[in-house]
Enzyme design. Sequence first.
Site, mmCIF file in Angstrom:
data_model
loop_
_atom_site.group_PDB
_atom_site.id
_atom_site.type_symbol
_atom_site.label_atom_id
_atom_site.label_comp_id
_atom_site.label_asym_id
_atom_site.label_seq_id
_atom_site.Cartn_x
_atom_site.Cartn_y
_atom_site.Cartn_z
ATOM 1 C CG HIS A 181 39.489 28.817 37.634
ATOM 2 N ND1 HIS A 181 38.487 29.071 36.589
ATOM 3 C CD2 HIS A 181 39.283 30.103 38.228
ATOM 4 C CE1 HIS A 181 37.792 30.350 36.599
ATOM 5 N NE2 HIS A 181 38.402 30.874 37.604
HETATM 6 C C1 UD1 Z 1 41.388 34.144 40.685
HETATM 7 C C2 UD1 Z 1 39.999 35.033 41.250
HETATM 8 C C3 UD1 Z 1 38.844 34.055 40.538
HETATM 9 C C4 UD1 Z 1 39.166 34.425 39.112
HETATM 10 C C5 UD1 Z 1 40.602 33.708 38.538
HETATM 11 C C6 UD1 Z 1 40.563 33.879 37.103
HETATM 12 C C7 UD1 Z 1 39.929 35.750 43.704
HETATM 13 C C8 UD1 Z 1 39.368 35.225 44.848
HETATM 14 N N1 UD1 Z 1 39.856 34.576 42.590
HETATM 15 O O1 UD1 Z 1 41.557 32.972 41.094
HETATM 16 O O2 UD1 Z 1 37.536 34.836 40.795
HETATM 17 O O3 UD1 Z 1 37.980 33.533 38.472
HETATM 18 O O4 UD1 Z 1 41.367 34.546 39.472
HETATM 19 O O5 UD1 Z 1 41.608 33.180 36.583
HETATM 20 O O6 UD1 Z 1 40.513 36.772 43.475
HETATM 21 N N2 UD1 Z 1 48.935 31.043 40.027
HETATM 22 C C9 UD1 Z 1 50.194 31.174 39.174
HETATM 23 N N3 UD1 Z 1 50.495 32.173 38.388
HETATM 24 C C10 UD1 Z 1 49.595 33.118 38.145
HETATM 25 C C11 UD1 Z 1 48.445 33.172 38.986
HETATM 26 C C12 UD1 Z 1 48.064 32.195 39.687
HETATM 27 O O7 UD1 Z 1 50.975 30.252 39.266
HETATM 28 O O8 UD1 Z 1 49.731 33.855 37.166
HETATM 29 C C13 UD1 Z 1 48.608 30.016 41.109
HETATM 30 C C14 UD1 Z 1 49.264 30.374 42.375
HETATM 31 O O9 UD1 Z 1 49.680 29.078 42.861
HETATM 32 C C15 UD1 Z 1 48.339 30.988 43.139
HETATM 33 C C16 UD1 Z 1 47.017 30.129 42.659
HETATM 34 O O10 UD1 Z 1 47.429 29.996 41.263
HETATM 35 O O11 UD1 Z 1 48.433 30.848 44.428
HETATM 36 C C17 UD1 Z 1 45.579 30.677 42.819
HETATM 37 O O12 UD1 Z 1 45.760 32.073 42.239
HETATM 38 P P1 UD1 Z 1 45.029 33.240 42.656
HETATM 39 O O13 UD1 Z 1 45.274 34.616 42.062
HETATM 40 O O14 UD1 Z 1 44.856 33.490 44.343
HETATM 41 O O15 UD1 Z 1 43.608 32.810 42.445
HETATM 42 P P2 UD1 Z 1 42.821 32.123 41.227
HETATM 43 O O16 UD1 Z 1 42.551 30.588 41.391
HETATM 44 O O17 UD1 Z 1 43.483 32.513 40.120
HETATM 45 N N1 UDP Z 2 40.827 32.444 28.575
HETATM 46 C C1 UDP Z 2 41.887 32.364 27.955
HETATM 47 N N2 UDP Z 2 42.779 31.323 28.007
HETATM 48 C C2 UDP Z 2 42.377 30.269 28.701
HETATM 49 C C3 UDP Z 2 41.084 30.129 29.588
HETATM 50 C C4 UDP Z 2 40.357 31.191 29.529
HETATM 51 O O1 UDP Z 2 42.066 33.293 27.461
HETATM 52 O O2 UDP Z 2 43.208 29.322 28.541
HETATM 53 C C5 UDP Z 2 39.826 33.557 28.796
HETATM 54 C C6 UDP Z 2 38.609 33.507 28.315
HETATM 55 O O3 UDP Z 2 38.514 33.837 26.943
HETATM 56 C C7 UDP Z 2 37.698 34.240 29.145
HETATM 57 C C8 UDP Z 2 38.501 34.346 30.774
HETATM 58 O O4 UDP Z 2 39.859 34.005 30.184
HETATM 59 O O5 UDP Z 2 37.434 35.618 28.806
HETATM 60 C C9 UDP Z 2 37.948 33.789 31.788
HETATM 61 O O6 UDP Z 2 38.889 33.869 32.790
HETATM 62 P P1 UDP Z 2 38.984 32.557 34.012
HETATM 63 O O7 UDP Z 2 38.009 31.536 33.512
HETATM 64 O O8 UDP Z 2 39.962 32.588 34.388
HETATM 65 O O9 UDP Z 2 38.113 33.594 35.103
HETATM 66 P P2 UDP Z 2 36.548 33.622 35.469
HETATM 67 O O10 UDP Z 2 35.851 34.437 34.218
HETATM 68 O O11 UDP Z 2 35.925 32.601 35.864
HETATM 69 O O12 UDP Z 2 36.499 34.925 36.491
#
Ligand code: UD1
Ligand code: UDP
Length: 391
Positions: free
Chosen positions: A221
């Site tokens: 992601h």
């Molecule tokens: C964010 C964090 C990243 C973290 C990740 C965990 C920042 C800069 N990035 O990235 O460090 O690893 O969360 O998963 O804060 N979206 C949905 N539903 C949701 C959330 C997101 O549809 O519940 C979609 C939307 O189109 C959104 C895109 O995902 O614009 C990106 O979401 P965003 O929260 O901006 O960043 P992440 O890629 O989730």
């Molecule tokens: N995770 C989860 N379901 C999923 C993918 C990840 O519960 O389908 C959990 C995983 O166990 C971990 C956390 O989400 O604790 C990691 O989140 P993510 O990879 O979104 O973010 P990051 O750690 O890279 O910031």
Amino acid sequence: MSENGLKVLDKKHLSDSVCVIVGTRPGIIKMSPIIKELSWRQVPSFTLHTGQHYSYEMDKKFFEDLELPKPLYHLPQCKPGSLHGEQTANMLSGIESMLIKAKPRLVLVCGDANTNLAGALAARKLQIEVGHVESGLRSNDWRMPEEHNRVIIDHISEYLFAPTPRARQNLIDDNVKGKIYLTGNTIVDALIQHIEIAERKSEIIKKLALRESDYVLITIHREENVDHLNTLNDIVEALKLVGHELGIPMIFPVHPRTKNRLKIFNLWDRIMNIPGLRLIEPVGYLDFILLIKYASVIVTDSGGVQEESCILNVPCVTIRDNTERQETVQVGSNIIAGTNPEKILDAINISLEKQRNWPNPFGDGRAAERIVDILSGAPFVEWSFISEVRS
Ligand code: UD1
Ligand code: UDP
């Protein structure tokens, strides 16, 4: 504007409460042991949700799986697709208004998402103390939004809860102003608290008809991977290569950002047709930790998943050029493979042969206890990783 017309809160008027800020999937998971510890020890506290993650399977599912109370304050859902500045600014302004109402004595943020930068900055500007959980991580990759966030948060926090000796050293090297405490990472606490529950409750292995130690688990992601056509294309090609060469089932719970990008870049049909690869919706915490535990190897760009695979003794291949979780590489659980398809396949082959006997460099499951000790003025004994992993 605060009620006295000033732009900062008067220390005398702050409440006894600790405000725990959450907003993203990993933040909810890593804060859960702290939220429970604060409650159990009757330290006044409340949770504020920034609305950054909002889909059921990225947010509410975790409150259910981790049995967390509903946040007391909840900001509106962030607009999908917003730019970093816009997203951070909206959360910053929303959090500031909530903090003026609630007047906590301290704000806790965890990790490096925009949620945490907004939370730390809102508190700092109001002159409320800030505690950074999981501080001191460094990838030294200045392309990453997470790297800007963690560096800034570390420099504006009073309490720096370093998960490992390496993180503590990074903070010392950065000459941060706050006080550093070596606590371990709360992800260990969360895993210890939930792995047996997952074994009892989760049916995911049966539901997906998987055999133990006979599948690859995939998560992708990161912005630097999924927002660039050539890189995402390489990753899709890598999964195709692995499917053809190894013939092993692959399970891929797809983050919503990745799903959007695969569709926008016209890669969705291609990835759907890779033999042996199953794309599923993101799963809850109990299902996911079980999927890690029984996987033969993990392929990921997630920070939390690199840690969890290391703790559960499952080999990990990280499809990035670097990691802020160097401890995993040092103990031998993780290979940093980049995004070249052949390199990823080689790393998976090496991982499949690995002895799974490395030590856990992330803590003893008592990080939340230590953090709450510090916040409540109880004696603090730092975590010591006896065979400390040196760089
Ligand atoms: C964010 C964090 C990243 C973290 C990740 C965990 C920042 C800069 N990035 O990235 O460090 O690893 O969360 O998963 O804060 N979206 C949905 N539903 C949701 C959330 C997101 O549809 O519940 C979609 C939307 O189109 C959104 C895109 O995902 O614009 C990106 O979401 P965003 O929260 O901006 O960043 P992440 O890629 O989730
Ligand atoms: N995770 C989860 N379901 C999923 C993918 C990840 O519960 O389908 C959990 C995983 O166990 C971990 C956390 O989400 O604790 C990691 O989140 P993510 O990879 O979104 O973010 P990051 O750690 O890279 O910031």
